[in-house]
Design a protein around this motif. Sequence first.
Motif, PDB file in Angstrom:
ATOM      1  N   LEU A  98     -30.577  17.819   5.377  1.00 55.04           N
ATOM      2  CA  LEU A  98     -31.265  16.689   4.765  1.00 55.04           C
ATOM      3  C   LEU A  98     -32.465  17.152   3.940  1.00 55.04           C
ATOM      4  O   LEU A  98     -32.751  16.590   2.880  1.00 55.04           O
ATOM      5  N   VAL A  99     -33.152  18.165   4.424  1.00 56.16           N
ATOM      6  CA  VAL A  99     -34.279  18.713   3.669  1.00 56.16           C
ATOM      7  C   VAL A  99     -33.788  19.295   2.343  1.00 56.16           C
ATOM      8  O   VAL A  99     -34.400  19.100   1.280  1.00 56.16           O
ATOM      9  N   GLY A 100     -32.663  19.996   2.386  1.00 58.67           N
ATOM     10  CA  GLY A 100     -32.095  20.548   1.164  1.00 58.67           C
ATOM     11  C   GLY A 100     -31.679  19.462   0.183  1.00 58.67           C
ATOM     12  O   GLY A 100     -31.914  19.579  -1.025  1.00 58.67           O
ATOM     13  N   VAL A 101     -31.081  18.397   0.696  1.00 60.98           N
ATOM     14  CA  VAL A 101     -30.678  17.278  -0.169  1.00 60.98           C
ATOM     15  C   VAL A 101     -31.897  16.622  -0.797  1.00 60.98           C
ATOM     16  O   VAL A 101     -31.902  16.291  -1.995  1.00 60.98           O
ATOM     17  N   ALA A 102     -32.947  16.412   0.008  1.00 56.31           N
ATOM     18  CA  ALA A 102     -34.171  15.795  -0.513  1.00 56.31           C
ATOM     19  C   ALA A 102     -34.786  16.643  -1.621  1.00 56.31           C
ATOM     20  O   ALA A 102     -35.238  16.121  -2.651  1.00 56.31           O
ATOM     21  N   ALA A 103     -34.787  17.966  -1.430  1.00 58.11           N
ATOM     22  CA  ALA A 103     -35.333  18.861  -2.456  1.00 58.11           C
ATOM     23  C   ALA A 103     -34.500  18.786  -3.735  1.00 58.11           C
ATOM     24  O   ALA A 103     -35.037  18.789  -4.845  1.00 58.11           O
ATOM     25  N   PHE A 104     -33.197  18.698  -3.592  1.00 55.56           N
ATOM     26  CA  PHE A 104     -32.315  18.597  -4.755  1.00 55.56           C
ATOM     27  C   PHE A 104     -32.561  17.299  -5.514  1.00 55.56           C
ATOM     28  O   PHE A 104     -32.582  17.274  -6.755  1.00 55.56           O
ATOM     29  N   ILE A 105     -32.768  16.208  -4.791  1.00 57.30           N
ATOM     30  CA  ILE A 105     -33.047  14.920  -5.426  1.00 57.30           C
ATOM     31  C   ILE A 105     -34.362  14.977  -6.200  1.00 57.30           C
ATOM     32  O   ILE A 105     -34.478  14.444  -7.314  1.00 57.30           O
ATOM     33  N   VAL A 106     -35.369  15.614  -5.606  1.00 57.13           N
ATOM     34  CA  VAL A 106     -36.667  15.757  -6.288  1.00 57.13           C
ATOM     35  C   VAL A 106     -36.496  16.526  -7.592  1.00 57.13           C
ATOM     36  O   VAL A 106     -37.070  16.168  -8.629  1.00 57.13           O
ATOM     37  N   VAL A 107     -35.712  17.584  -7.559  1.00 58.77           N
ATOM     38  CA  VAL A 107     -35.465  18.371  -8.774  1.00 58.77           C
ATOM     39  C   VAL A 107     -34.782  17.516  -9.830  1.00 58.77           C
ATOM     40  O   VAL A 107     -35.163  17.529 -11.014  1.00 58.77           O
ATOM     41  N   VAL A 148     -36.825  17.095 -13.388  1.00 57.29           N
ATOM     42  CA  VAL A 148     -36.350  17.846 -14.550  1.00 57.29           C
ATOM     43  C   VAL A 148     -36.288  16.982 -15.804  1.00 57.29           C
ATOM     44  O   VAL A 148     -36.836  17.361 -16.856  1.00 57.29           O
ATOM     45  N   PRO A 149     -35.674  15.793 -15.787  1.00 58.07           N
ATOM     46  CA  PRO A 149     -35.669  14.974 -17.007  1.00 58.07           C
ATOM     47  C   PRO A 149     -37.044  14.394 -17.349  1.00 58.07           C
ATOM     48  O   PRO A 149     -37.383  14.250 -18.526  1.00 58.07           O
ATOM     49  N   LEU A 150     -37.849  14.060 -16.323  1.00 54.50           N
ATOM     50  CA  LEU A 150     -39.161  13.484 -16.590  1.00 54.50           C
ATOM     51  C   LEU A 150     -40.110  14.511 -17.195  1.00 54.50           C
ATOM     52  O   LEU A 150     -41.015  14.155 -17.960  1.00 54.50           O
ATOM     53  N   SER A 151     -39.902  15.780 -16.865  1.00 51.96           N
ATOM     54  CA  SER A 151     -40.772  16.829 -17.399  1.00 51.96           C
ATOM     55  C   SER A 151     -40.391  17.239 -18.813  1.00 51.96           C
ATOM     56  O   SER A 151     -41.123  17.979 -19.460  1.00 51.96           O
ATOM     57  N   SER A 177     -33.388  16.482 -21.745  1.00 50.39           N
ATOM     58  CA  SER A 177     -33.574  15.132 -22.253  1.00 50.39           C
ATOM     59  C   SER A 177     -32.970  14.103 -21.303  1.00 50.39           C
ATOM     60  O   SER A 177     -31.840  14.274 -20.825  1.00 50.39           O
ATOM     61  N   PRO A 178     -33.692  13.024 -21.000  1.00 50.97           N
ATOM     62  CA  PRO A 178     -33.137  11.961 -20.147  1.00 50.97           C
ATOM     63  C   PRO A 178     -31.869  11.341 -20.723  1.00 50.97           C
ATOM     64  O   PRO A 178     -31.105  10.706 -19.995  1.00 50.97           O
ATOM     65  N   ALA A 179     -31.635  11.527 -22.018  1.00 54.91           N
ATOM     66  CA  ALA A 179     -30.408  11.005 -22.614  1.00 54.91           C
ATOM     67  C   ALA A 179     -29.179  11.749 -22.107  1.00 54.91           C
ATOM     68  O   ALA A 179     -28.074  11.205 -22.106  1.00 54.91           O
ATOM     69  N   TYR A 180     -29.393  13.009 -21.672  1.00 60.32           N
ATOM     70  CA  TYR A 180     -28.283  13.808 -21.153  1.00 60.32           C
ATOM     71  C   TYR A 180     -28.309  13.923 -19.637  1.00 60.32           C
ATOM     72  O   TYR A 180     -27.262  14.115 -19.015  1.00 60.32           O
ATOM     73  N   LEU A 181     -29.491  13.821 -19.052  1.00 65.03           N
ATOM     74  CA  LEU A 181     -29.637  13.875 -17.602  1.00 65.03           C
ATOM     75  C   LEU A 181     -30.680  12.835 -17.189  1.00 65.03           C
ATOM     76  O   LEU A 181     -31.877  13.125 -17.153  1.00 65.03           O
ATOM     77  N   PRO A 182     -30.243  11.612 -16.894  1.00 61.88           N
ATOM     78  CA  PRO A 182     -31.198  10.570 -16.488  1.00 61.88           C
ATOM     79  C   PRO A 182     -31.853  10.931 -15.162  1.00 61.88           C
ATOM     80  O   PRO A 182     -31.281  11.676 -14.354  1.00 61.88           O
TER      81      PRO A 182
END
Length: 264
Positions: A17-26, A30-33, A37-42
């Motif tokens: 679950l910790v690994g999944v949470a870290a993946f979700i954060v990434v 990544v698109p917000l930073s 581009s959010p157009a390709y990865l929302p």
Amino acid sequence: MTREYSYSRLPRSVQGLVGVAAFIVVLQLVPLSGIVSPAYLPPFTTVAATLGQQLSDSSFWSAFGSTVQAWGLGLGIALTIGIVLGFLLGLVPVLQDFTATTIEFLRPIPSVALIPIVVLLYGTSIGSTLVLVVYASLWPILLQVLYGIRDVDPVAAETARSYRFRRGSVLANLVWPSALPYVMTGVRLSASIALVLTLTAELIIGNPGLGSAIATAQSSGAVAKMYALTLVAGLFGVLVNIGARVIERRVLAWHTSIRSEVSK
């Protein structure tokens, strides 16, 4: 040392679950930073919101049901053929000798290479998907059954032969328990392969299902929907693997490998 030890004491489920949470954060950052581009990865929140909308759409459940149906039917056919044929070849060495070369020739052929053939024969019907699924998922279960029969204890087999046990009794009480761990490994492998080929057939051939829905979303520019459907396919794959593991542990609760795994 203390920190590493404390991490190792965490249950595997918590670590996962910790690994999944870290993946979700990434996926969110990544698109917000602006790295992608959010157009390709929302952002993940956008994908999750789109997934929530899909769950209330009847067309989504229709596509999901088609995928589950094709996967389950193809897997069931492959397991039936693989187990029956595996025991037949394993118990009759002459048949295994005659078919060994044919199996070694057919097994390496990628299932996707058969797509033009199955489309020619079955078009875009479920039959084309089933042929690909059965062909790909047949080999793991067939080979595992053969390995399991070869792993029968020769001393136990010779003892049964000396006492003139009936063939049915030897099969039920010696061969089957010896082959069962291999059979369950084959079931787990075939289940995952069957899902991969089901989605592949839907993506390429256009059979109704999640794969076809993903391809349609991609071609229409619905990027968030495409990722949401891909996430569903991934979650379904995880459930398939977990389900196979649970069944394997229950069926093989008597086996030493499962006992040692549970005791850890």
